[in-house]
Design a protein around this motif. Structure first.
Motif, PDB file in Angstrom:
ATOM      1  N   LYS A   1      68.019   9.675  20.651  1.00 34.96           N
ATOM      2  CA  LYS A   1      67.334  10.475  21.218  1.00 34.96           C
ATOM      3  C   LYS A   1      66.456   9.952  21.482  1.00 34.96           C
ATOM      4  O   LYS A   1      66.123   8.344  21.515  1.00 34.96           O
TER       5      LYS A   1
ATOM      6  N   PHE B   1      62.402   9.939  22.468  1.00 30.82           N
ATOM      7  CA  PHE B   1      60.636   9.866  21.942  1.00 30.82           C
ATOM      8  C   PHE B   1      59.632  10.064  22.981  1.00 30.82           C
ATOM      9  O   PHE B   1      59.523   9.019  23.545  1.00 30.82           O
TER      10      PHE B   1
ATOM     11  N   GLU C   1      62.883  14.733  22.932  1.00 28.58           N
ATOM     12  CA  GLU C   1      63.159  15.586  22.255  1.00 28.58           C
ATOM     13  C   GLU C   1      61.968  15.546  20.969  1.00 28.58           C
ATOM     14  O   GLU C   1      62.302  16.757  20.297  1.00 28.58           O
ATOM     15  N   GLU C   2      61.852  15.211  20.687  1.00 25.45           N
ATOM     16  CA  GLU C   2      60.843  14.910  19.570  1.00 25.45           C
ATOM     17  C   GLU C   2      59.559  14.082  19.519  1.00 25.45           C
ATOM     18  O   GLU C   2      59.608  12.991  20.697  1.00 25.45           O
TER      19      GLU C   2
ATOM     20  N   LYS D   1      60.254  21.307  20.502  1.00 26.77           N
ATOM     21  CA  LYS D   1      59.984  20.484  19.976  1.00 26.77           C
ATOM     22  C   LYS D   1      59.539  19.577  18.528  1.00 26.77           C
ATOM     23  O   LYS D   1      58.660  20.417  18.385  1.00 26.77           O
ATOM     24  N   SER D   2      60.026  19.060  18.359  1.00 28.37           N
ATOM     25  CA  SER D   2      59.585  18.084  16.357  1.00 28.37           C
ATOM     26  C   SER D   2      58.215  17.813  16.745  1.00 28.37           C
ATOM     27  O   SER D   2      58.482  17.081  17.311  1.00 28.37           O
ATOM     28  N   PHE D   3      57.639  17.573  15.642  1.00 24.97           N
ATOM     29  CA  PHE D   3      56.406  16.598  15.619  1.00 24.97           C
ATOM     30  C   PHE D   3      56.906  15.745  14.579  1.00 24.97           C
ATOM     31  O   PHE D   3      56.930  15.887  13.388  1.00 24.97           O
ATOM     32  N   LEU D   4      56.683  14.485  14.655  1.00 24.58           N
ATOM     33  CA  LEU D   4      56.724  13.163  13.885  1.00 24.58           C
ATOM     34  C   LEU D   4      55.443  13.019  13.626  1.00 24.58           C
ATOM     35  O   LEU D   4      54.861  12.308  14.728  1.00 24.58           O
TER      36      LEU D   4
ATOM     37  N   LYS E   1      58.012  22.484  14.078  1.00 21.67           N
ATOM     38  CA  LYS E   1      58.435  21.762  13.096  1.00 21.67           C
ATOM     39  C   LYS E   1      58.142  20.548  12.840  1.00 21.67           C
ATOM     40  O   LYS E   1      57.738  19.585  14.164  1.00 21.67           O
TER      41      LYS E   1
ATOM     42  N   LYS F   1      58.225  16.595  10.236  1.00 21.39           N
ATOM     43  CA  LYS F   1      58.613  15.115   9.876  1.00 21.39           C
ATOM     44  C   LYS F   1      57.784  14.971   9.619  1.00 21.39           C
ATOM     45  O   LYS F   1      56.548  14.033  10.448  1.00 21.39           O
TER      46      LYS F   1
END
Length: 288
Positions: free
Chosen positions: A101, A103, A129-130, A159-162, A193, A195
């Protein structure tokens, strides 16, 4: 069923014999971002003299080595602790385990050491992607609402949010500042979304228990662990979720809430939208 009222601990020494391992928060318990709390340092010294094991667990979005350097600048004695674990350590492990992935880092430049020698960090957000968030940036602003347009664009592009620091606020000296957790909460509110890495999530506790177990060469009983922290949503909630006893310290982020010794815990829980949380013990400040 009515909740029990929290037990006030006047002297920490009165409960020190019940536990062998202490998971201690840093910011708000050991220091305020500017200076160490002398009474808290004295507690660590006394615990160390009794051969107790001390694990500092911080939601700092930095590596433990970087946090150690910061503590040394505050004249903290690293020999007082057995282990230091950060949410940054857990975040970094996740990124390294997902080499396929890409980032993007959202946060101040001072946090860039978290990505040292990591190859799958891109400066082009469209390629990512994140998004890894370590905090707010001046370019967008220090007001959470400033991020709405930016976040909606990320959400619309799936996009996922970490979140590398689940804390929503931190007390720096006499000021309260927003952290990555506040941005994550807003991102989720907008429909994105998220994490999380760090307290109160299970991964960091598993990481800490595994590490200290390896050092001691024994299996750790959770009944012998006490978590000490100043944040209900992270320190106290995390301890409860992981079946660990906890002690809430009041002179951290809630010091203004408890002005004039107004110990209205029900009101505090309600204001944090966590009425189901049980506060076991509290102390005005970490003091032997």
């Amino acid at each position: 069923m009515r909740k029990q009222s929290p037990e006030e601990i006047i002297n920490f020494k009165d409960i020190s014999g019940y536990y062998d391992i202490y998971f201690v928060d840093l910011w708000g318990v050991i220091h305020n971002g500017v200076k160490l709390f002398d009474n808290a340092i004295h507690v660590l010294e006394k615990l160390k003299s009794k051969r107790k094991k001390i694990v500092l667990i911080s939601n700092a979005p930095r590596t433990n080595e970087t946090v150690k350097k910061f503590l040394l600048k505050l004249n903290f004695d690293l020999d007082l602790i057995d282990l230091l674990i950060t949410s940054g350590d857990v975040t970094r492990k996740y990124i390294l385990n997902n080499e396929d992935k890409k980032f993007y880092h959202l946060g101040p430049d001072k946090d860039s050491d978290l990505f040292f020698e990591i190859k799958n960090i891109t400066k082009n957000i469209n390629d990512a992607e994140e998004v890894v968030c370590t905090g707010l940036i001046d370019k967008i602003g220090q007001d959470i609402s400033n991020y709405e347009n930016f976040f909606m664009n990320l959400i619309n592009n799936n996009k996922s949010f970490l979140c590398a620091n689940p804390d929503e606020v931190v007390s720096r000296g006499d000021k309260i500042e927003f952290c990555a957790g506040a941005l994550a909460k807003y991102y989720k509110k907008l429909g994105g979304k998220v994490k999380y890495f760090g307290k109160p999530y299970e991964t960091i506790y598993e990481f800490a228990i595994n590490q200290i177990s390896r050092i001691l060469g024994i299996e750790i009983e959770k009944s012998k662990i006490l978590a000490v922290g100043d944040n209900l949503k992270t320190d106290i909630c995390g301890a409860q979720n992981n079946y660990i006893d906890s002690l809430l310290i009041l002179n951290g982020i809630y010091k203004d809430f408890f002005r004039n010794n107004n110990l209205n815990f029900d009101k505090l829980l309600k204001s944090n939208e966590i009425e189901s949380l049980q506060i076991n013990k509290f102390q005005q400040e970490l003091k032997w």
